[in-house]
Design a protein around this motif. Structure first.
Motif, PDB file in Angstrom:
ATOM      1  N   CYS A   7       0.847  -1.186   0.000  1.00  0.00           N
ATOM      2  CA  CYS A   7       0.000   0.000   0.000  1.00  0.00           C
ATOM      3  C   CYS A   7       0.889   1.245   0.000  1.00  0.00           C
ATOM      4  O   CYS A   7       1.923   1.284   0.669  1.00  0.00           O
ATOM      5  CB  CYS A   7      -0.898  -0.003   1.231  1.00  0.00           C
ATOM      6  SG  CYS A   7      -1.949   1.456   1.363  1.00  0.00           S
ATOM      7  N   GLY A   8       0.474   2.269  -0.723  1.00  0.00           N
ATOM      8  CA  GLY A   8       1.207   3.530  -0.746  1.00  0.00           C
ATOM      9  C   GLY A   8       0.797   4.475   0.369  1.00  0.00           C
ATOM     10  O   GLY A   8       1.402   5.529   0.557  1.00  0.00           O
ATOM     11  N   GLU A   9      -0.216   4.093   1.136  1.00  0.00           N
ATOM     12  CA  GLU A   9      -0.751   4.972   2.184  1.00  0.00           C
ATOM     13  C   GLU A   9      -0.417   4.483   3.596  1.00  0.00           C
ATOM     14  O   GLU A   9      -0.380   5.277   4.528  1.00  0.00           O
ATOM     15  CB  GLU A   9      -2.276   5.084   2.047  1.00  0.00           C
ATOM     16  CG  GLU A   9      -2.766   5.379   0.644  1.00  0.00           C
ATOM     17  CD  GLU A   9      -2.199   6.662   0.070  1.00  0.00           C
ATOM     18  OE1 GLU A   9      -2.084   7.646   0.807  1.00  0.00           O
ATOM     19  OE2 GLU A   9      -1.860   6.651  -1.134  1.00  0.00           O
ATOM     20  N   CYS A  10      -0.230   3.179   3.765  1.00  0.00           N
ATOM     21  CA  CYS A  10       0.039   2.620   5.091  1.00  0.00           C
ATOM     22  C   CYS A  10       1.012   1.449   4.937  1.00  0.00           C
ATOM     23  O   CYS A  10       1.595   1.247   3.866  1.00  0.00           O
ATOM     24  CB  CYS A  10      -1.265   2.191   5.771  1.00  0.00           C
ATOM     25  SG  CYS A  10      -2.098   0.802   4.985  1.00  0.00           S
ATOM     26  N   SER A  11       1.161   0.648   5.962  1.00  0.00           N
ATOM     27  CA  SER A  11       2.144  -0.444   5.933  1.00  0.00           C
ATOM     28  C   SER A  11       1.552  -1.779   5.460  1.00  0.00           C
ATOM     29  O   SER A  11       2.208  -2.812   5.580  1.00  0.00           O
ATOM     30  CB  SER A  11       2.759  -0.621   7.319  1.00  0.00           C
ATOM     31  OG  SER A  11       1.757  -0.945   8.262  1.00  0.00           O
ATOM     32  N   ARG A  24      -6.513  -7.720  -6.837  1.00  0.00           N
ATOM     33  CA  ARG A  24      -7.835  -7.759  -6.211  1.00  0.00           C
ATOM     34  C   ARG A  24      -7.742  -7.413  -4.726  1.00  0.00           C
ATOM     35  O   ARG A  24      -8.523  -6.612  -4.224  1.00  0.00           O
ATOM     36  CB  ARG A  24      -8.469  -9.141  -6.396  1.00  0.00           C
ATOM     37  CG  ARG A  24      -9.930  -9.192  -5.949  1.00  0.00           C
ATOM     38  CD  ARG A  24     -10.463 -10.599  -5.835  1.00  0.00           C
ATOM     39  NE  ARG A  24      -9.849 -11.367  -4.766  1.00  0.00           N
ATOM     40  CZ  ARG A  24     -10.039 -11.155  -3.455  1.00  0.00           C
ATOM     41  NH1 ARG A  24     -10.824 -10.193  -3.046  1.00  0.00           N
ATOM     42  NH2 ARG A  24      -9.451 -11.910  -2.555  1.00  0.00           N
ATOM     43  N   GLN A  25      -6.767  -7.983  -4.047  1.00  0.00           N
ATOM     44  CA  GLN A  25      -6.622  -7.697  -2.619  1.00  0.00           C
ATOM     45  C   GLN A  25      -6.201  -6.247  -2.380  1.00  0.00           C
ATOM     46  O   GLN A  25      -6.644  -5.627  -1.412  1.00  0.00           O
ATOM     47  CB  GLN A  25      -5.618  -8.652  -1.980  1.00  0.00           C
ATOM     48  CG  GLN A  25      -6.201 -10.013  -1.735  1.00  0.00           C
ATOM     49  CD  GLN A  25      -5.356 -10.846  -0.789  1.00  0.00           C
ATOM     50  OE1 GLN A  25      -4.485 -10.348  -0.090  1.00  0.00           O
ATOM     51  NE2 GLN A  25      -5.631 -12.147  -0.777  1.00  0.00           N
ATOM     52  N   GLN A  26      -5.366  -5.704  -3.253  1.00  0.00           N
ATOM     53  CA  GLN A  26      -4.949  -4.303  -3.090  1.00  0.00           C
ATOM     54  C   GLN A  26      -6.141  -3.367  -3.280  1.00  0.00           C
ATOM     55  O   GLN A  26      -6.336  -2.426  -2.506  1.00  0.00           O
ATOM     56  CB  GLN A  26      -3.839  -3.948  -4.078  1.00  0.00           C
ATOM     57  CG  GLN A  26      -3.309  -2.541  -3.856  1.00  0.00           C
ATOM     58  CD  GLN A  26      -2.293  -2.131  -4.897  1.00  0.00           C
ATOM     59  OE1 GLN A  26      -2.437  -2.474  -6.060  1.00  0.00           O
ATOM     60  NE2 GLN A  26      -1.289  -1.401  -4.475  1.00  0.00           N
ATOM     61  N   ILE A  27      -6.962  -3.637  -4.276  1.00  0.00           N
ATOM     62  CA  ILE A  27      -8.148  -2.816  -4.521  1.00  0.00           C
ATOM     63  C   ILE A  27      -9.117  -2.911  -3.347  1.00  0.00           C
ATOM     64  O   ILE A  27      -9.666  -1.907  -2.888  1.00  0.00           O
ATOM     65  CB  ILE A  27      -8.820  -3.226  -5.847  1.00  0.00           C
ATOM     66  CG1 ILE A  27      -7.922  -2.809  -7.017  1.00  0.00           C
ATOM     67  CG2 ILE A  27     -10.205  -2.623  -5.983  1.00  0.00           C
ATOM     68  CD1 ILE A  27      -8.327  -3.396  -8.351  1.00  0.00           C
ATOM     69  N   ALA A  28      -9.300  -4.123  -2.821  1.00  0.00           N
ATOM     70  CA  ALA A  28     -10.188  -4.307  -1.669  1.00  0.00           C
ATOM     71  C   ALA A  28      -9.650  -3.566  -0.444  1.00  0.00           C
ATOM     72  O   ALA A  28     -10.413  -2.956   0.313  1.00  0.00           O
ATOM     73  CB  ALA A  28     -10.353  -5.792  -1.365  1.00  0.00           C
ATOM     74  N   PRO A  38      -7.191   6.420  -5.093  1.00  0.00           N
ATOM     75  CA  PRO A  38      -6.903   5.370  -6.080  1.00  0.00           C
ATOM     76  C   PRO A  38      -5.762   4.473  -5.595  1.00  0.00           C
ATOM     77  O   PRO A  38      -4.832   4.965  -4.949  1.00  0.00           O
ATOM     78  CB  PRO A  38      -6.495   6.150  -7.333  1.00  0.00           C
ATOM     79  CG  PRO A  38      -6.168   7.524  -6.872  1.00  0.00           C
ATOM     80  CD  PRO A  38      -6.876   7.751  -5.582  1.00  0.00           C
ATOM     81  N   PRO A  39      -5.838   3.175  -5.873  1.00  0.00           N
ATOM     82  CA  PRO A  39      -4.786   2.263  -5.436  1.00  0.00           C
ATOM     83  C   PRO A  39      -3.419   2.692  -5.974  1.00  0.00           C
ATOM     84  O   PRO A  39      -3.271   3.079  -7.122  1.00  0.00           O
ATOM     85  CB  PRO A  39      -5.194   0.912  -6.018  1.00  0.00           C
ATOM     86  CG  PRO A  39      -6.668   1.013  -6.166  1.00  0.00           C
ATOM     87  CD  PRO A  39      -6.930   2.449  -6.518  1.00  0.00           C
ATOM     88  N   GLY A  40      -2.444   2.614  -5.113  1.00  0.00           N
ATOM     89  CA  GLY A  40      -1.072   2.956  -5.482  1.00  0.00           C
ATOM     90  C   GLY A  40      -0.113   2.113  -4.672  1.00  0.00           C
ATOM     91  O   GLY A  40      -0.480   1.097  -4.113  1.00  0.00           O
ATOM     92  N   GLY A  41       1.106   2.543  -4.582  1.00  0.00           N
ATOM     93  CA  GLY A  41       2.110   1.801  -3.827  1.00  0.00           C
ATOM     94  C   GLY A  41       3.087   1.128  -4.752  1.00  0.00           C
ATOM     95  O   GLY A  41       3.338   1.581  -5.865  1.00  0.00           O
TER      96      GLY A  41
END
Length: 75
Positions: A7-11, A24-28, A38-41
């Protein structure tokens, strides 16, 4: 090849998964923990060849030992 999504926002990070399952898990995760973002990282790629290479190395070592035993018995 397996991928791990960070994740680009947390750990948060996914376990090693296929591309489709990891996405799929990243989007969820983003939908649940970071709604509206929006999903990033990062995506980490695990190389599968290194594990297979060790198997060939073991096979070569066993072959060399057997060759040495056969050579010693032949004398």
């Amino acid at each position: 090849m397996a991928h791990r999504y960070w994740c680009g926002e947390c750990s948060f990070k996914t376990p090693w998964l296929s591309t489709a399952e990891g996405e799929r898990q990243q989007i969820a995760h983003y939908a649940a923990k970071h709604p509206g973002t929006p999903p990033g990282g990062q995506v980490e790629h695990r190389r599968g060849g290194s594990r297979a290479g060790r198997g060939y190395l073991r096979l070569a070592a066993v072959a060399l030992v057997l060759l040495a035993v056969v050579a010693a018995c032949h004398r």
